[in-house]
Design a protein around this motif. Structure first.
Motif, PDB file in Angstrom:
ATOM      1  N   ASP A  23       0.284  -1.501  -0.040  1.00  0.00           N
ATOM      2  CA  ASP A  23      -0.078  -0.305   0.072  1.00  0.00           C
ATOM      3  C   ASP A  23       1.470   1.283  -0.148  1.00  0.00           C
ATOM      4  OD1 ASP A  23      -2.048   1.216  -0.215  1.00  0.00           O
ATOM      5  OD2 ASP A  23      -3.010   1.166   1.919  1.00  0.00           O
ATOM      6  N   ALA A  24       1.911   1.557  -1.115  1.00  0.00           N
ATOM      7  CA  ALA A  24       2.853   1.967  -0.941  1.00  0.00           C
ATOM      8  C   ALA A  24       3.202   2.710  -2.146  1.00  0.00           C
ATOM      9  CB  ALA A  24       3.925   2.068  -0.529  1.00  0.00           C
ATOM     10  N   LEU A  25       2.483   2.799  -2.857  1.00  0.00           N
ATOM     11  CA  LEU A  25       2.258   2.799  -4.350  1.00  0.00           C
ATOM     12  C   LEU A  25       1.914   4.048  -3.987  1.00  0.00           C
ATOM     13  CD1 LEU A  25       3.496   1.965  -7.330  1.00  0.00           C
ATOM     14  CD2 LEU A  25       0.140   2.021  -7.938  1.00  0.00           C
ATOM     15  N   PRO A  26       2.990   5.347  -5.205  1.00  0.00           N
ATOM     16  CA  PRO A  26       2.043   6.849  -5.255  1.00  0.00           C
ATOM     17  C   PRO A  26       1.238   6.941  -5.998  1.00  0.00           C
ATOM     18  CG  PRO A  26       4.896   6.678  -5.136  1.00  0.00           C
ATOM     19  CD  PRO A  26       4.205   5.279  -5.616  1.00  0.00           C
ATOM     20  N   PRO A  27       0.555   7.531  -5.108  1.00  0.00           N
ATOM     21  CA  PRO A  27      -0.798   7.968  -6.393  1.00  0.00           C
ATOM     22  C   PRO A  27      -0.691   8.815  -7.642  1.00  0.00           C
ATOM     23  CG  PRO A  27      -0.487  10.022  -4.432  1.00  0.00           C
ATOM     24  CD  PRO A  27       0.675   9.207  -4.169  1.00  0.00           C
ATOM     25  N   SER A  28       0.561   9.624  -6.844  1.00  0.00           N
ATOM     26  CA  SER A  28       0.171   9.779  -8.831  1.00  0.00           C
ATOM     27  C   SER A  28       1.790  10.100  -9.717  1.00  0.00           C
ATOM     28  CB  SER A  28       0.287  11.787  -8.802  1.00  0.00           C
ATOM     29  OG  SER A  28      -0.632  12.227  -8.630  1.00  0.00           O
ATOM     30  N   LEU A  29       2.207   9.040 -10.136  1.00  0.00           N
ATOM     31  CA  LEU A  29       3.978   8.379 -11.190  1.00  0.00           C
ATOM     32  C   LEU A  29       3.465   9.063 -12.564  1.00  0.00           C
ATOM     33  CD1 LEU A  29       1.540   5.663  -9.048  1.00  0.00           C
ATOM     34  CD2 LEU A  29       3.300   5.063 -10.126  1.00  0.00           C
ATOM     35  N   LEU A  30       4.491   8.841 -12.865  1.00  0.00           N
ATOM     36  CA  LEU A  30       5.060   8.970 -14.070  1.00  0.00           C
ATOM     37  C   LEU A  30       6.242   8.057 -14.069  1.00  0.00           C
ATOM     38  CD1 LEU A  30       6.271  10.929 -16.698  1.00  0.00           C
ATOM     39  CD2 LEU A  30       7.715  11.936 -15.293  1.00  0.00           C
ATOM     40  N   LEU A  31       5.700   7.362 -15.220  1.00  0.00           N
ATOM     41  CA  LEU A  31       6.348   6.403 -16.688  1.00  0.00           C
ATOM     42  C   LEU A  31       7.335   7.042 -17.853  1.00  0.00           C
ATOM     43  CD1 LEU A  31       4.251   3.307 -16.496  1.00  0.00           C
ATOM     44  CD2 LEU A  31       5.707   4.195 -14.800  1.00  0.00           C
ATOM     45  N   HIS A  32       8.735   7.265 -17.658  1.00  0.00           N
ATOM     46  CA  HIS A  32       9.186   7.606 -18.804  1.00  0.00           C
ATOM     47  C   HIS A  32      10.350   6.873 -19.236  1.00  0.00           C
ATOM     48  CE1 HIS A  32      12.777   9.000 -16.785  1.00  0.00           C
ATOM     49  NE2 HIS A  32      11.963   8.660 -15.284  1.00  0.00           N
ATOM     50  N   GLY A  33      10.383   7.350 -20.710  1.00  0.00           N
ATOM     51  CA  GLY A  33      11.729   6.031 -21.174  1.00  0.00           C
ATOM     52  C   GLY A  33      11.071   6.385 -22.883  1.00  0.00           C
TER      53      GLY A  33
END
Ligand SMILES: [Zn+2]
Length: 357
Positions: A23-33
């Motif tokens: 239950d530790a996933l950030p609520p706003s994420l960016l996947l970049h690559g």
């Protein structure tokens, strides 16, 4: 019909699935690559994991949420990405939802595979407004809801829509407790700093060769690429993919745009262009996307001509190329608005049709 599964990215999958379990996933994420490595597919996988009623490291694949998620029909897993601007500048949230329903249906038909967004496609403010609005709703069937925004650097925040932009930043900053926002970007440097500072960034890597081969050997992938169903993908194709097999999708369409651009330049230098017989007679969003690709191809070709003209010290040809580049840039700016491709093509034809010197 399920979309093509996520290939590769095992390390990042474990890392983020572990965060979900704790239950530790950030609520706003960016996947970049890099482009074409499956960032949006990864975001959908993570969304599926968040909504799955199982507790394993991977989504269980059999619960209702999983089945809906891989068919892109889960009401709590919403996928947004660049789209052509809807005719009306004041598109309603319902217009936006209808437009995405059509776009998602197209993607489902192509097993979830799609070509890169064309130059005229963006995440316009009406879409941003819709995301903000939907984020306030209670999840329909799962315990949470997830919004995936692909190619997030194509978000258009201006147009005097400060309220929508601010509401979106607030959403990123502090989503409702049952909501996760996942942005993806191949050009994270182009993201607004106000967006970037509000998301936890995760780098997604290019795929190793074994994963590229597995992806290309997927029968649904070969069908979309139009290469039949080779059990073993050719070494050429694997090399061409260079760890980002998504770039192969739509490559044929880009070739077509380049061909059209070459033909147009040749015709322009020979005299007035007969645009009426060109592909721009096509109506609708397909013509708009194709036109944007042709404009991109014209830019590449004209820069090439300019370099050649400078090299052989031909000022007239250099001037013609430079004026052409200007005309194409003006057409691009206007294409981002609501001007029809036919109209733009005609004015571009006049500009390019003026003889050199
Ligand atoms: Zn499940």
């Amino acid at each position: 019909m399920p979309i093509v599964p996520l290939y590769g990215h095992q390390v990042l999958r474990r890392r983020l699935a572990d965060a979900v379990a704790r239950d530790a996933l950030p609520p706003s994420l960016l996947l970049h690559g890099p482009r074409g490595i499956g960032k949006q597919r990864f975001a959908l996988w993570l969304g599926q994991r968040l909504l799955c009623s199982g507790t394993g490291e991977r989504p269980c694949g059999v619960c209702t949420s999983c089945r809906y998620a891989v068919a892109l029909t889960h009401p709590d897993l919403r996928w947004f990405f660049p789209r052509p601007r809807l005719g009306d500048a004041d598109a309603t949230p319902q217009d936006i939802r209808d437009d995405y329903a059509d776009a998602i249906a197209d993607r489902v038909a192509a097993s979830g595979l799609y070509a890169p967004a064309s130059g005229s496609e963006a995440i316009f403010v009406a879409t941003v407004r819709t995301v903000v609005q939907m984020s306030a709703y209670t999840p329909a069937i799962a315990k949470r809801k997830v919004f995936v925004l692909g190619d997030a650097e194509r978000m258009v925040p201006q147009e005097g829509a400060d309220a929508a932009a601010n509401a979106f930043l607030k959403l990123l900053e502090e989503p409702p407790v049952d909501t996760t926002i996942i942005l993806t970007s191949s050009e994270p440097g182009a993201l607004l700093p106000t967006v970037r500072s509000r998301v936890a960034a995760f780098r997604v890597s290019a795929l190793p060769e074994a994963d590229v081969r597995a992806f290309l050997a997927d029968p649904a992938v070969s069908t979309v690429l139009g290469v039949g169903a080779p059990a073993t993908p050719s070494d050429d194709r694997v090399r061409l993919a260079a760890g980002a097999p998504g770039v192969l999708i739509g490559a044929a369409g880009r070739g077509e745009a380049l061909g059209a651009a070459r033909e147009l330049l040749a015709a322009a230098r020979a005299g007035p262009i007969d645009w009426s017989r060109s592909a721009f007679k096509l109506g609708g969003t397909k013509a708009r996307g194709f036109f944007a690709d042709v404009l991109d191809a014209l830019t590449v070709l004209l820069h090439q001509r300019l370099r050649e003209a400078v090299t052989r010290a031909d000022p007239a040809a250099a001037d013609w190329s430079a004026r052409g580049i200007d005309a194409v840039e003006r057409a691009k700016a206007r294409a981002a608005g609501n001007v029809s491709p036919q109209l733009l093509a005609a004015s571009l034809a006049r500009a390019l049709g003026e003889p050199p010197g």
